[in-house]
Scaffold this active site. Sequence first.
Site, mmCIF file in Angstrom:
data_model
loop_
_atom_site.group_PDB
_atom_site.id
_atom_site.type_symbol
_atom_site.label_atom_id
_atom_site.label_comp_id
_atom_site.label_asym_id
_atom_site.label_seq_id
_atom_site.Cartn_x
_atom_site.Cartn_y
_atom_site.Cartn_z
ATOM 1 N N ASP A 178 -6.759 -6.453 4.215
ATOM 2 C CA ASP A 178 -6.092 -5.159 4.327
ATOM 3 C C ASP A 178 -6.196 -4.628 5.752
ATOM 4 O OD1 ASP A 178 -5.095 -2.589 4.050
ATOM 5 O OD2 ASP A 178 -6.648 -1.909 2.659
ATOM 6 N N GLY A 179 -5.023 -4.387 6.367
ATOM 7 C CA GLY A 179 -5.016 -3.736 7.669
ATOM 8 C C GLY A 179 -4.200 -4.463 8.711
ATOM 9 N N GLY B 7 -8.935 4.318 7.131
ATOM 10 C CA GLY B 7 -8.697 5.740 7.281
ATOM 11 C C GLY B 7 -7.261 6.099 7.585
ATOM 12 N N PHE B 8 -6.549 5.201 8.273
ATOM 13 C CA PHE B 8 -5.175 5.496 8.657
ATOM 14 C C PHE B 8 -4.317 4.242 8.569
ATOM 15 C CE2 PHE B 8 -7.787 8.623 10.843
ATOM 16 C CZ PHE B 8 -7.136 9.804 10.538
ATOM 17 N N GLY B 9 -3.053 4.421 8.186
ATOM 18 C CA GLY B 9 -2.120 3.316 8.165
ATOM 19 C C GLY B 9 -1.553 3.063 9.547
ATOM 20 N N GLY B 10 -0.865 1.934 9.700
ATOM 21 C CA GLY B 10 -0.176 1.637 10.946
ATOM 22 C C GLY B 10 -1.045 1.141 12.078
ATOM 23 N N MET C 223 -8.641 8.335 -0.264
ATOM 24 C CA MET C 223 -9.463 8.783 0.863
ATOM 25 C C MET C 223 -9.918 10.222 0.658
ATOM 26 S SD MET C 223 -7.165 7.322 4.003
ATOM 27 C CE MET C 223 -6.361 5.730 3.924
ATOM 28 N N MET D 118 -11.544 -5.840 5.408
ATOM 29 C CA MET D 118 -10.759 -4.897 6.196
ATOM 30 C C MET D 118 -10.523 -5.478 7.590
ATOM 31 S SD MET D 118 -10.112 -2.372 4.186
ATOM 32 C CE MET D 118 -9.333 -1.347 5.456
ATOM 33 N N HIS E 137 -8.365 1.524 -4.266
ATOM 34 C CA HIS E 137 -9.285 1.234 -3.165
ATOM 35 C C HIS E 137 -9.973 2.550 -2.798
ATOM 36 C CE1 HIS E 137 -9.683 -0.249 1.299
ATOM 37 N NE2 HIS E 137 -10.853 0.008 0.748
ATOM 38 N N GLY F 249 1.289 -2.131 4.159
ATOM 39 C CA GLY F 249 1.796 -0.778 4.014
ATOM 40 C C GLY F 249 3.023 -0.517 4.860
ATOM 41 N N ASP G 190 -4.679 3.576 -1.773
ATOM 42 C CA ASP G 190 -5.739 3.966 -0.843
ATOM 43 C C ASP G 190 -6.198 5.393 -1.137
ATOM 44 O OD1 ASP G 190 -5.977 1.643 0.871
ATOM 45 O OD2 ASP G 190 -3.949 2.111 1.534
ATOM 46 N N MET H 126 -11.950 4.635 -0.798
ATOM 47 C CA MET H 126 -12.560 4.881 0.517
ATOM 48 C C MET H 126 -13.158 6.280 0.482
ATOM 49 S SD MET H 126 -9.748 3.131 3.044
ATOM 50 C CE MET H 126 -8.315 3.328 1.991
ATOM 51 N N SER I 297 0.850 -1.194 0.000
ATOM 52 C CA SER I 297 0.000 0.000 0.000
ATOM 53 C C SER I 297 0.879 1.236 0.000
ATOM 54 C CB SER I 297 -0.901 0.005 1.236
ATOM 55 O OG SER I 297 -1.533 1.256 1.369
ATOM 56 N N HIS J 208 -1.351 -1.319 -4.159
ATOM 57 C CA HIS J 208 -2.657 -0.985 -3.589
ATOM 58 C C HIS J 208 -2.683 0.519 -3.319
ATOM 59 C CE1 HIS J 208 -6.348 -2.147 -1.400
ATOM 60 N NE2 HIS J 208 -6.037 -1.160 -0.571
#
Length: 233
Positions: free
Chosen positions: A187-188, A154-157, A49, A149, A78, A209, A47, A80, A20, A45
């Site tokens: 994903d996630g 909404g946020f990585g990490g 947003m 998911m 993707h 990611g 993202d 979102m 990602s 990928h």
Amino acid sequence: MPGRQSEGECRMKQVKIAPSILAADFARLGEEAQAAEQAGADRLHLDIMDGRFVPNISFGPVVVRALRQVTRLPLEAHLMIAEPERYLAEFAQAGAGTIIVHQEASLHLERTLSQIKALGLRAGVALNPATPLVLLEEVIAELDLLLIMTVNPGFGGQKFITGMLSKIERARALLAKDSLSCELEVDGGINAQTASRAAAAGAEVLVIGTAVFKHPGGIPAALRAVLPAGGRF
């Protein structure tokens, strides 16, 4: 003569990695994408947003178009975003080969999937952690990709929600029941510790990611850490 491979062994070979780019260094985005390609990633990928459907803003078709110029890897967008059907053509023109929309964001989901396919692209649907699989019952046969998911988008990490492992298993069983060719992507929170668990639950594609682009040893070392035993789980 080699023995016949078991179904489990065959499936292990099919697990793919989709870095990602949300976690990449945007000052070196082209270099990061090329490094992921050279390290053996299967696709990128992206993202997207909008600050409405999710509480963050990332990038749009301009960045997708720029990436299309620097890598041969397939690009999956993707979305979102709210009202994704309004932007399908833009992402198709920018170079996305797959568009993933959220069930929660698309009021007329079947129509949206038909529009994606009419553009000549692969059509995917993502489900948030709290969204049940049953809501895809009427369109599951139309999907090229189902994205589960394992964090709230909404946020990585973020940390992998372990309760989603049973959802991945149920999604795999649902696809297998009707012998559907739809890919199952997760994903996630995927990293060296959670990748094997997601794959064992039935995931065929892992979106990663932070564990790829922030690895202290670099992108090649990150992929080696995530894909043990020569790429098999």
